[in-house]
Design an enzyme around this catalytic site. Structure first.
Site, PDB file in Angstrom:
ATOM      1  N   GLN A 193     -52.859   9.199  -3.812  1.00 52.02           N
ATOM      2  CA  GLN A 193     -52.429   8.190  -4.799  1.00 52.02           C
ATOM      3  C   GLN A 193     -51.205   7.421  -4.298  1.00 52.02           C
ATOM      4  OE1 GLN A 193     -53.372  11.291  -5.564  1.00 52.02           O
ATOM      5  NE2 GLN A 193     -54.283  11.445  -7.594  1.00 52.02           N
ATOM      6  N   ASP A 234     -46.900  14.347 -16.216  1.00 51.96           N
ATOM      7  CA  ASP A 234     -48.145  14.469 -16.986  1.00 51.96           C
ATOM      8  C   ASP A 234     -47.944  15.240 -18.275  1.00 51.96           C
ATOM      9  OD1 ASP A 234     -49.030  14.112 -13.996  1.00 51.96           O
ATOM     10  OD2 ASP A 234     -50.641  13.420 -15.315  1.00 51.96           O
TER      11      ASP A 234
HETATM   12  O1  MRU Z   1     -54.327  12.976 -10.940  1.00 51.42           O
HETATM   13  P1  MRU Z   1     -53.589  11.739 -11.351  1.00 51.42           P
HETATM   14  O2  MRU Z   1     -53.669  10.643 -10.338  1.00 51.42           O
HETATM   15  O3  MRU Z   1     -53.971  11.286 -12.735  1.00 51.42           O
HETATM   16  O4  MRU Z   1     -52.068  12.200 -11.426  1.00 51.42           O
HETATM   17  C1  MRU Z   1     -51.116  11.285 -11.871  1.00 51.42           C
HETATM   18  C2  MRU Z   1     -49.725  11.779 -11.812  1.00 51.42           C
HETATM   19  O5  MRU Z   1     -49.458  12.915 -11.510  1.00 51.42           O
HETATM   20  C3  MRU Z   1     -48.646  10.806 -12.248  1.00 51.42           C
HETATM   21  O6  MRU Z   1     -47.459  11.047 -11.553  1.00 51.42           O
HETATM   22  C4  MRU Z   1     -48.390  10.982 -13.741  1.00 51.42           C
HETATM   23  O7  MRU Z   1     -49.576  10.901 -14.465  1.00 51.42           O
HETATM   24  C5  MRU Z   1     -47.439   9.979 -14.263  1.00 51.42           C
HETATM   25  S1  MRU Z   1     -48.208   8.382 -14.412  1.00 51.42           S
HETATM   26  C6  MRU Z   1     -47.114   7.322 -15.138  1.00 51.42           C
END
Ligand code: MRU
Length: 347
Positions: A193, A234
């Site tokens: 990501q 999260d």
């Molecule tokens: O697995 P993902 O790509 O959904 O994980 C996202 C994250 O860990 C982000 O850092 C988190 O959701 C914060 S988004 C503002």
């Protein structure tokens, strides 16, 4: 400064939820249309849409796509809420948004009004998120004033929200004000990501960005290259323990060791006051093939086991401050968090 706006992370019109397909970035900029609850569930599960706030918004719109079959329309909405809640377990924003949709179902009598009311609620969740991001940017910018080189992990930017993002919001804010600021983005194994998404959106906005493998962060911190670390979240437990993308916790330990401030940026709907500590946060376990077969190429021998937890938990004591839309919680504690979250309070 130009924010990447086209196509947006999410867009809705009655009967159709359009998502920027984040699994295809940066090589292709394409969208996916969801016309059903099932398609929305799949898109969340496959990370077509991802990032805690964006998942909540997508799920809220997904509820609006519920169609009656052999059940009443009201039962179809309730079924959609229950089903979408099974798409991903860690980001509490998903459950927060679905709870708001459930409260609408419970409070409105009559089927016609219900469809209109549900859509209005989803649109409100979407619009509010834009404002939350903006306010996080404003508060976080105070902490990052003077920081030139900031390190982040995963993507907590515009792609993960409907606005500026959370962790990236203060950076966009300062960039807009003309403060020279550059970002070091961990690539973020196993789904990249950081490399694919954070680098893409920062570059599009004209913010200088350098991608590093996750294992390079320690050296950068040791050599004094990094002024601050900022990540999203999260789910944040009542005591400030924070679940975020796997690899966040070791980064927090390194930052602590090297006395570099480690900040978490998240809206108040990412807090879960029901959970006393981070030990209680459910951690999503994803398909081991994401680790063993990136891009379909096998990189792990068949007989080896592979683990793939999507998130880890950073203890509150390693977090210098949590930046919310209501203000900054320095040295997060159960008491400080409760006071910031109590209605009407902000600092
Ligand atoms: O697995 P993902 O790509 O959904 O994980 C996202 C994250 O860990 C982000 O850092 C988190 O959701 C914060 S988004 C503002």
């Amino acid at each position: 400064m130009k924010l990447r706006t086209s196509p947006p992370t999410l867009a809705f019109e009655p009967g159709r939820l359009t998502l920027l397909d984040q699994t295809r970035l940066p090589s292709e900029v394409v969208t996916v249309d969801c016309h059903t609850v099932q398609e929305t569930w799949d898109a969340i599960r496959r990370l077509v849409v991802r990032g805690a706030p964006a998942i909540g918004i997508a799920a809220a719109y997904g509820v609006c796509l519920a169609r009656r079959s052999d059940q009443t329309q009201r039962a179809a909405y309730v079924g959609a809420i229950d089903y979408l809640a099974t798409s991903r377990p860690t980001a509490v924003n998903l459950f927060w948004a679905l709870d708001r949709m459930r409260r609408v179902v419970e409070s409105i009598p009559g089927n016609l009004d219900l469809a209109t009311a549900l859509q209005a609620e989803a649109v409100a969740i979407h619009a509010e998120d834009r404002q939350l991001c903006h306010d996080i940017g404003r508060h976080g910018a105070r902490l990052l004033t003077g920081a030139r080189r900031v390190l982040t992990h995963c993507n907590a930017g515009g792609l993960a929200t409907s606005g500026w993002g959370t962790a990236l919001a203060p950076i966009y804010h300062l960039h807009q004000l003309g403060q020279p600021i550059e970002v070091f983005a961990d690539e973020t194994r196993p789904l990249w990501q950081g490399a694919r998404l954070t680098a893409w959106e920062l570059a599009a906005a004209g913010v200088p960005v350098t991608v590093l493998t996750d294992s390079m962060a320690g050296s950068l911190l040791r050599t004094g290259t990094i002024d601050a670390v900022i990540v999203g979240a999260d789910r944040i437990a009542a005591n400030g323990d924070t679940a975020n993308k796997i690899g966040t916790y070791p980064l927090a330990v390194l930052a602590h060791y090297h006395q570099v401030p480690f900040y978490v940026a998240a809206p108040s709907n990412t807090f879960d006051p029901q959970l006393a500590s981070g030990n209680l946060i459910p951690i999503e376990q994803r398909d081991p093939q994401e680790v063993s077969q990136p891009h379909g190429i096998t990189i792990v021998p068949e007989r080896a086991s592979v683990m793939n937890p999507a998130f880890d938990v950073t203890p509150a004591e390693l977090i210098r401050a949590i930046i919310t839309e209501r203000g900054v919680i320095a040295a997060p504690s159960t008491q400080a968090i409760a006071s910031l979250l109590s209605p009407g309070m902000s600092r």
